[in-house]
Design a protein around this motif. Sequence first.
Motif, short mmCIF file in Angstrom:
data_model
loop_
_atom_site.label_atom_id
_atom_site.label_comp_id
_atom_site.label_asym_id
_atom_site.label_seq_id
_atom_site.Cartn_x
_atom_site.Cartn_y
_atom_site.Cartn_z
N THR A 11 6.98 -28.03 -22.98
CA THR A 11 6.16 -29.06 -23.61
C THR A 11 6.84 -30.42 -23.47
N ILE A 12 8.11 -30.48 -23.85
CA ILE A 12 8.88 -31.72 -23.75
C ILE A 12 9.78 -31.70 -22.52
N ASN A 13 10.34 -30.54 -22.25
CA ASN A 13 11.29 -30.42 -21.14
C ASN A 13 10.89 -29.28 -20.21
N ALA A 14 11.39 -29.39 -18.98
CA ALA A 14 11.19 -28.34 -18.00
C ALA A 14 12.03 -27.13 -18.38
N LEU A 15 11.59 -25.97 -17.94
CA LEU A 15 12.39 -24.77 -18.16
C LEU A 15 13.56 -24.77 -17.19
N GLY A 16 14.68 -24.24 -17.62
CA GLY A 16 15.84 -24.14 -16.74
C GLY A 16 15.61 -23.12 -15.64
N ALA A 17 16.56 -22.99 -14.74
CA ALA A 17 16.46 -22.08 -13.61
C ALA A 17 16.22 -20.64 -14.04
N GLU A 18 16.74 -20.27 -15.21
CA GLU A 18 16.59 -18.90 -15.71
C GLU A 18 15.35 -18.73 -16.59
N GLY A 19 14.55 -19.79 -16.73
CA GLY A 19 13.37 -19.72 -17.57
C GLY A 19 13.61 -20.22 -18.98
N TYR A 20 14.80 -20.70 -19.25
CA TYR A 20 15.15 -21.26 -20.55
C TYR A 20 16.26 -22.28 -20.35
N VAL A 21 16.55 -23.03 -21.38
CA VAL A 21 17.60 -24.06 -21.33
C VAL A 21 18.82 -23.50 -22.06
N ALA A 22 19.93 -23.35 -21.33
CA ALA A 22 21.13 -22.76 -21.92
C ALA A 22 22.33 -23.69 -21.93
N ALA A 23 22.15 -24.91 -21.41
CA ALA A 23 23.25 -25.89 -21.36
C ALA A 23 22.65 -27.29 -21.41
N PRO A 24 23.39 -28.25 -21.93
CA PRO A 24 22.86 -29.62 -22.01
C PRO A 24 22.37 -30.15 -20.67
N ASP A 25 23.08 -29.86 -19.59
CA ASP A 25 22.66 -30.37 -18.28
C ASP A 25 21.36 -29.73 -17.78
N ASP A 26 20.97 -28.60 -18.40
CA ASP A 26 19.70 -27.95 -18.04
C ASP A 26 18.51 -28.65 -18.67
N TRP A 27 18.76 -29.50 -19.68
CA TRP A 27 17.65 -30.13 -20.39
C TRP A 27 17.17 -31.35 -19.61
N THR A 28 15.95 -31.25 -19.06
CA THR A 28 15.35 -32.32 -18.28
C THR A 28 13.95 -32.58 -18.82
N PRO A 29 13.67 -33.81 -19.26
CA PRO A 29 12.34 -34.08 -19.81
C PRO A 29 11.25 -33.99 -18.75
N LEU A 30 10.08 -33.55 -19.18
CA LEU A 30 8.92 -33.54 -18.30
C LEU A 30 8.42 -34.98 -18.13
N PRO A 31 7.80 -35.29 -17.00
CA PRO A 31 7.29 -36.64 -16.78
C PRO A 31 6.35 -37.07 -17.91
N GLY A 32 6.62 -38.24 -18.46
CA GLY A 32 5.77 -38.82 -19.50
C GLY A 32 5.98 -38.29 -20.91
N ALA A 33 6.79 -37.24 -21.07
CA ALA A 33 6.93 -36.61 -22.39
C ALA A 33 7.65 -37.52 -23.39
N LEU A 34 8.73 -38.13 -22.97
CA LEU A 34 9.49 -38.97 -23.91
C LEU A 34 8.66 -40.18 -24.33
N ASP A 35 7.97 -40.78 -23.38
CA ASP A 35 7.11 -41.92 -23.70
C ASP A 35 5.98 -41.49 -24.64
N ALA A 36 5.43 -40.30 -24.44
CA ALA A 36 4.36 -39.81 -25.31
C ALA A 36 4.85 -39.68 -26.75
N ILE A 37 6.04 -39.15 -26.94
CA ILE A 37 6.60 -39.02 -28.29
C ILE A 37 6.83 -40.40 -28.89
N ALA A 38 7.37 -41.31 -28.10
CA ALA A 38 7.60 -42.68 -28.59
C ALA A 38 6.29 -43.34 -29.01
N ARG A 39 5.25 -43.15 -28.24
CA ARG A 39 3.95 -43.74 -28.59
C ARG A 39 3.41 -43.15 -29.89
#
Length: 174
Positions: A11-39
């Motif tokens: 919803t906010i971030n892409a899934l990591g290579a394993e299908g989940y986020v297990a490390a900070p570097d795995d957390w990548t926002p989806l395009p437009g998601a951060l701006d949507a929350i800010a709005r």
Amino acid sequence: MKLVILDRDGTINALGAEGYVAAPDDWTPLPGALDAIARLNHAGWHVVLATNQPGLGRGLFDMATLIAIHARMHRQLAAAGGRIDAVFFCPHTTEDGCHCREPAPGLLEQICERYNVDADAVLVAGSCPEHLQAGAALGAQLHWLGPAPAEPAWTASAQVHADLAAFADHVLRA
């Protein structure tokens, strides 16, 4: 109070290579998601996350790692002018049978209690069927993000949006 409860992964971030986020570097926002929350924030909406994190229960990562993942998310959101007011998470696995793991509504009930809001006034949005099932059990307003879902019973009342940015557009027009 205007309250949106979002799912995190997919919803906010892409899934990591394993299908989940297990490390900070795995957390990548989806395009437009951060701006949507800010709005949403700038229009007076409080945004809270409700997320299953069974990796904790399975020992795939520890609490310090989850905190670091969310710290990265908060930093990137702040840089975009947005914020997440709180993160509620379930650390349990499916086998634990807890009340807080979505699709059970426990996390969402905790959020409504903390913010003193009636469930029918809350917007529950996400791309995970379990998240919306929890919202349906709570009696919230449902918003599916992504391609139209299959036809489980809760989808009849869910509005469908392409992604978080399209959802924010819809909310801000209403």
